[in-house]
Design a protein around this motif. Structure first.
Motif, PDB file in Angstrom:
ATOM      1  N   GLU A 165      93.989 101.687  20.713  1.00  0.00           N
ATOM      2  CA  GLU A 165      93.249 101.026  19.687  1.00  0.00           C
ATOM      3  C   GLU A 165      93.202 101.201  18.591  1.00  0.00           C
ATOM      4  N   THR A 166      92.532 100.384  17.388  1.00  0.00           N
ATOM      5  CA  THR A 166      91.996 100.094  15.733  1.00  0.00           C
ATOM      6  C   THR A 166      90.940  98.992  15.938  1.00  0.00           C
ATOM      7  N   TYR A 167      89.844  99.177  15.053  1.00  0.00           N
ATOM      8  CA  TYR A 167      88.973  98.392  14.675  1.00  0.00           C
ATOM      9  C   TYR A 167      88.560  98.565  13.580  1.00  0.00           C
ATOM     10  N   ASP A 168      88.531  97.396  12.911  1.00  0.00           N
ATOM     11  CA  ASP A 168      87.615  97.441  11.751  1.00  0.00           C
ATOM     12  C   ASP A 168      86.407  97.230  11.628  1.00  0.00           C
ATOM     13  N   LEU A 169      85.290  96.950  11.808  1.00  0.00           N
ATOM     14  CA  LEU A 169      83.885  96.213  12.251  1.00  0.00           C
ATOM     15  C   LEU A 169      82.668  95.945  11.097  1.00  0.00           C
ATOM     16  N   LYS A 170      82.772  94.857  10.691  1.00  0.00           N
ATOM     17  CA  LYS A 170      81.358  94.930   9.947  1.00  0.00           C
ATOM     18  C   LYS A 170      80.786  94.078  10.097  1.00  0.00           C
ATOM     19  N   GLY A 171      80.515  93.818  11.606  1.00  0.00           N
ATOM     20  CA  GLY A 171      79.402  93.282  11.418  1.00  0.00           C
ATOM     21  C   GLY A 171      79.259  91.927  11.125  1.00  0.00           C
ATOM     22  N   SER A 172      80.426  91.343  10.691  1.00  0.00           N
ATOM     23  CA  SER A 172      80.519  89.753  10.179  1.00  0.00           C
ATOM     24  C   SER A 172      81.077  88.726  11.809  1.00  0.00           C
ATOM     25  N   THR A 173      80.679  87.636  11.579  1.00  0.00           N
ATOM     26  CA  THR A 173      81.534  86.724  12.571  1.00  0.00           C
ATOM     27  C   THR A 173      82.618  85.723  11.669  1.00  0.00           C
ATOM     28  N   VAL A 174      82.467  85.474  10.217  1.00  0.00           N
ATOM     29  CA  VAL A 174      83.479  84.628   9.734  1.00  0.00           C
ATOM     30  C   VAL A 174      84.776  84.806   9.400  1.00  0.00           C
ATOM     31  N   VAL A 203      76.173  98.774  -2.017  1.00  0.00           N
ATOM     32  CA  VAL A 203      77.511  98.712  -2.063  1.00  0.00           C
ATOM     33  C   VAL A 203      77.277  97.393  -0.535  1.00  0.00           C
ATOM     34  N   MET A 204      78.537  96.927  -0.792  1.00  0.00           N
ATOM     35  CA  MET A 204      79.014  96.021   0.359  1.00  0.00           C
ATOM     36  C   MET A 204      79.977  96.007   1.135  1.00  0.00           C
ATOM     37  N   ASP A 205      80.479  95.408   1.922  1.00  0.00           N
ATOM     38  CA  ASP A 205      81.646  94.947   2.448  1.00  0.00           C
ATOM     39  C   ASP A 205      82.312  96.806   3.064  1.00  0.00           C
ATOM     40  N   TYR A 206      81.684  96.758   3.281  1.00  0.00           N
ATOM     41  CA  TYR A 206      81.757  98.710   4.735  1.00  0.00           C
ATOM     42  C   TYR A 206      82.058  98.229   5.798  1.00  0.00           C
ATOM     43  N   SER A 207      82.538  99.191   6.561  1.00  0.00           N
ATOM     44  CA  SER A 207      83.018  99.100   7.559  1.00  0.00           C
ATOM     45  C   SER A 207      83.385 100.146   8.895  1.00  0.00           C
ATOM     46  N   LEU A 208      83.336 100.178   9.820  1.00  0.00           N
ATOM     47  CA  LEU A 208      83.559 101.040  10.606  1.00  0.00           C
ATOM     48  C   LEU A 208      84.876 101.169  11.738  1.00  0.00           C
ATOM     49  N   LEU A 209      85.618 102.214  11.110  1.00  0.00           N
ATOM     50  CA  LEU A 209      86.644 101.990  11.317  1.00  0.00           C
ATOM     51  C   LEU A 209      86.315 102.893  12.794  1.00  0.00           C
ATOM     52  N   VAL A 210      87.244 101.918  13.887  1.00  0.00           N
ATOM     53  CA  VAL A 210      86.996 102.973  15.277  1.00  0.00           C
ATOM     54  C   VAL A 210      88.323 103.195  15.584  1.00  0.00           C
ATOM     55  N   GLY A 211      88.658 104.249  16.057  1.00  0.00           N
ATOM     56  CA  GLY A 211      90.134 104.137  16.597  1.00  0.00           C
ATOM     57  C   GLY A 211      89.898 104.899  18.483  1.00  0.00           C
ATOM     58  N   VAL A 212      89.874 104.385  19.385  1.00  0.00           N
ATOM     59  CA  VAL A 212      91.225 104.710  20.303  1.00  0.00           C
ATOM     60  C   VAL A 212      91.595 105.289  20.641  1.00  0.00           C
ATOM     61  N   HIS A 213      91.754 106.522  21.217  1.00  0.00           N
ATOM     62  CA  HIS A 213      92.756 107.506  21.965  1.00  0.00           C
ATOM     63  C   HIS A 213      92.446 107.015  23.297  1.00  0.00           C
ATOM     64  N   ASN A 214      93.678 106.870  24.234  1.00  0.00           N
ATOM     65  CA  ASN A 214      93.186 106.785  26.187  1.00  0.00           C
ATOM     66  C   ASN A 214      93.948 108.196  26.087  1.00  0.00           C
ATOM     67  N   LEU A 215      93.029 108.942  26.729  1.00  0.00           N
ATOM     68  CA  LEU A 215      93.253 110.244  26.910  1.00  0.00           C
ATOM     69  C   LEU A 215      94.750 109.909  28.714  1.00  0.00           C
ATOM     70  N   LEU A 216      94.762 108.316  28.977  1.00  0.00           N
ATOM     71  CA  LEU A 216      95.566 107.663  30.815  1.00  0.00           C
ATOM     72  C   LEU A 216      96.773 108.007  29.902  1.00  0.00           C
ATOM     73  N   ILE A 217      96.689 107.260  28.627  1.00  0.00           N
ATOM     74  CA  ILE A 217      98.216 107.576  28.219  1.00  0.00           C
ATOM     75  C   ILE A 217      98.678 108.424  27.780  1.00  0.00           C
ATOM     76  N   GLY A 218      97.824 109.188  26.196  1.00  0.00           N
ATOM     77  CA  GLY A 218      98.052 109.866  26.074  1.00  0.00           C
ATOM     78  C   GLY A 218      99.217 110.195  24.830  1.00  0.00           C
ATOM     79  N   ASN A 219      99.740 110.753  24.551  1.00  0.00           N
ATOM     80  CA  ASN A 219     101.125 110.479  23.265  1.00  0.00           C
ATOM     81  C   ASN A 219     102.064 110.202  23.486  1.00  0.00           C
ATOM     82  N   ARG A 220     103.172 108.920  23.175  1.00  0.00           N
ATOM     83  CA  ARG A 220     104.237 109.089  23.034  1.00  0.00           C
ATOM     84  C   ARG A 220     104.594 108.582  21.905  1.00  0.00           C
ATOM     85  N   GLU A 221     104.070 108.504  21.368  1.00  0.00           N
ATOM     86  CA  GLU A 221     104.751 108.062  19.932  1.00  0.00           C
ATOM     87  C   GLU A 221     105.412 109.393  19.214  1.00  0.00           C
TER      88      GLU A 221
END
Ligand code: ATP
Ligand code: CA
Ligand code: CA
Length: 415
Positions: free
Chosen positions: A189-198, A253-271
């Motif tokens: 899963e990947t998210y790019d979070l800015k804290g805005s909802t618009v 500075v403006m417009d930066y974001s928190l990049l979030v990557g999630v690795h699920n250990l139960l799924i592991g590496n399939r790709e």
């Protein structure tokens, strides 16, 4: 399936650009490291060294005819930054220029920046606009001082700032940064979070595997980043210093974001990007000499600059006719810029942890990205507010403060 990008081969629209970028990095970084380390002075932050190269990548004497030019910005500052994050110079060069191969990220963001991964996925090259480049040079001293004072910063680690001038005169500016995501773990899963909802929702019908989701998707899916109380306190403390108290806010500075990557250990590496994605090849010197400047189509101002002929080009080169592929080797061990830093030391990130301190089955990869946008009002609005309030500076400060506050309070709710 290709997961993280397309290897750039001969015939690719940006093959020559890649060659110029890597050659410039190789020569300028080795040149800087040939000298003994020294203390920085004011001039180091403003420094820009010009290099001229011939077709085979040999550096020319000043004033000789040249094929492309390269500019290396603040080499001593970036040398110090690499050292601070324990990135060894020879490993850096080997990763970027050892095989002369990068892979291009499929779809550039709406900013039009292009992204290229080093062969082992440890580093990312991002092309930036002229305005972003100018702004980053302006805040470089503050950036440097911030990371010196905050070795555990969550802000993107920038290891180099350069410019290539193509034979046609076009200038491509770019940074080299650390990849927040690990080479040997699938990101589920990947998210790019800015804290805005618009406008911060990727519509369900547009969501594909590997889509980067946004704030509203995060909220609506009821997702949380559970890192337990200890990591949470340390994370929020660092976030505050990075955003509010010390750097991003006061640097406007403006417009930066928190990049979030999630690795699920139960799924592991399939790709298994190792096997599917990276097919390395070494260009022969002859292929590099046969370069056709006109085939380099790169528009510093946007991905929209890609022409029809470019996509034809892409399709044509994708069957790899005439290229002898060989498997690239990716390292299993963690690089020191991960293993020796708090937020990146557990499998390259942070392992999920519940309130009782028990570890869960996710790994989070978190960092603040896209830090080169200066808060700037449109000319019209600027004049309006200027006449209304006396100074545009105050307005800018207010707005980057508001952005930072919103960003931090949103992330507090995500943890
Ligand atoms: P826009 O201005 O439209 O938001 P951009 O072209 O400035 O986009 P970024 O926001 O910097 O691009 O990044 C786009 C994507 O590239 C991110 O969502 C992420 O997937 C990837 N990316 C950027 N920086 C990094 C990094 N340091 N590590 C890993 N992935 C990254
Ligand atoms: Ca962005
Ligand atoms: Ca951007």
């Amino acid at each position: 399936g290709v997961v993280l990008g397309t290897p750039i081969r001969e015939g690719h629209a940006n093959y020559l650009l890649m060659y110029d970028m890597l050659t410039g990095i190789r020569v300028s970084v080795s040149r800087c490291h040939a000298k003994p380390s020294r203390v920085l002075d004011e001039a180091d932050f403003k420094a820009a060294h010009k290099l001229a190269f011939d077709v085979t990548g040999n550096e020319l004497l000043p004033k000789a005819t040249y094929d492309f030019k390269f500019k290396d910005y603040a080499p001593w500052v970036f040398r110090q930054i690499r050292e601070q994050f324990q990135v060894d110079a020879s490993e850096y060069l080997l990763s970027l220029t050892g095989k002369y191969i990068l892979s291009e990220l499929g779809s550039p963001g709406k900013s039009g920046s292009f992204f290229y991964f080093s062969q082992d996925y440890r580093f990312i090259i991002k092309t930036i606009s002229k305005a972003e480049h100018k702004f980053f040079r302006k805040i470089l001293k503050g950036y440097y001082e911030h990371i010196r004072a905050n070795p555990e910063t969550l802000i993107s680690r920038i290891f180099g700032l350069h410019r290539v001038k193509l034979p046609g005169g076009q200038k491509i500016r770019f940074v080299v940064m650390g990849n927040l995501f690990p080479a040997n773990k699938d990101i589920h899963e990947t998210y790019d979070l800015k804290g805005s909802t618009v406008g911060r929702r990727v519509k369900p019908e547009h969501i594909k595997p590997h889509s980067t989701l946004k704030d509203l998707n995060f909220l609506e899916s009821n997702r949380h980043l559970s890192i337990g109380t200890t990591k949470k306190d340390i994370f929020l403390d660092q976030l505050e210093r990075d955003v509010l108290a010390q750097f991003l806010q006061i640097s406007n500075v403006m417009d930066y974001s928190l990049l979030v990557g999630v690795h699920n250990l139960l799924i592991g590496n399939r790709e298994n990007i190792r096997d599917n994605n990276l097919i390395a090849f070494e260009p022969s010197p002859e292929t590099l000499v046969r370069r056709q400047p006109s085939t380099t189509r790169m528009n510093s101002s946007g991905g929209r600059g890609r022409s029809r002929s470019t996509s034809r080009h892409r399709r044509a080169q994708s069957d790899g006719v005439g290229i002898e592929p060989s498997r690239a080797v990716l390292p299993d061990d963690m690089p020191p810029e991960k293993s020796n830093f708090y937020f990146y030391q557990e499998m390259g990130g942070m392992v999920s942890t519940d309130e009782s301190g028990a570890e869960g089955d996710e790994v989070y990869y978190l960092g603040i990205i896209d830090i080169f946008t200066e808060y700037n009002m449109t000319k019209k609005a600027e004049h309006f507010f200027k006449s209304l309030m006396g100074s545009s500076r105050t307005i800018s400060a207010v707005n980057s403060v508001a952005y930072g506050k919103r960003f931090v309070s949103f992330l507090e709710r995500c943890l």
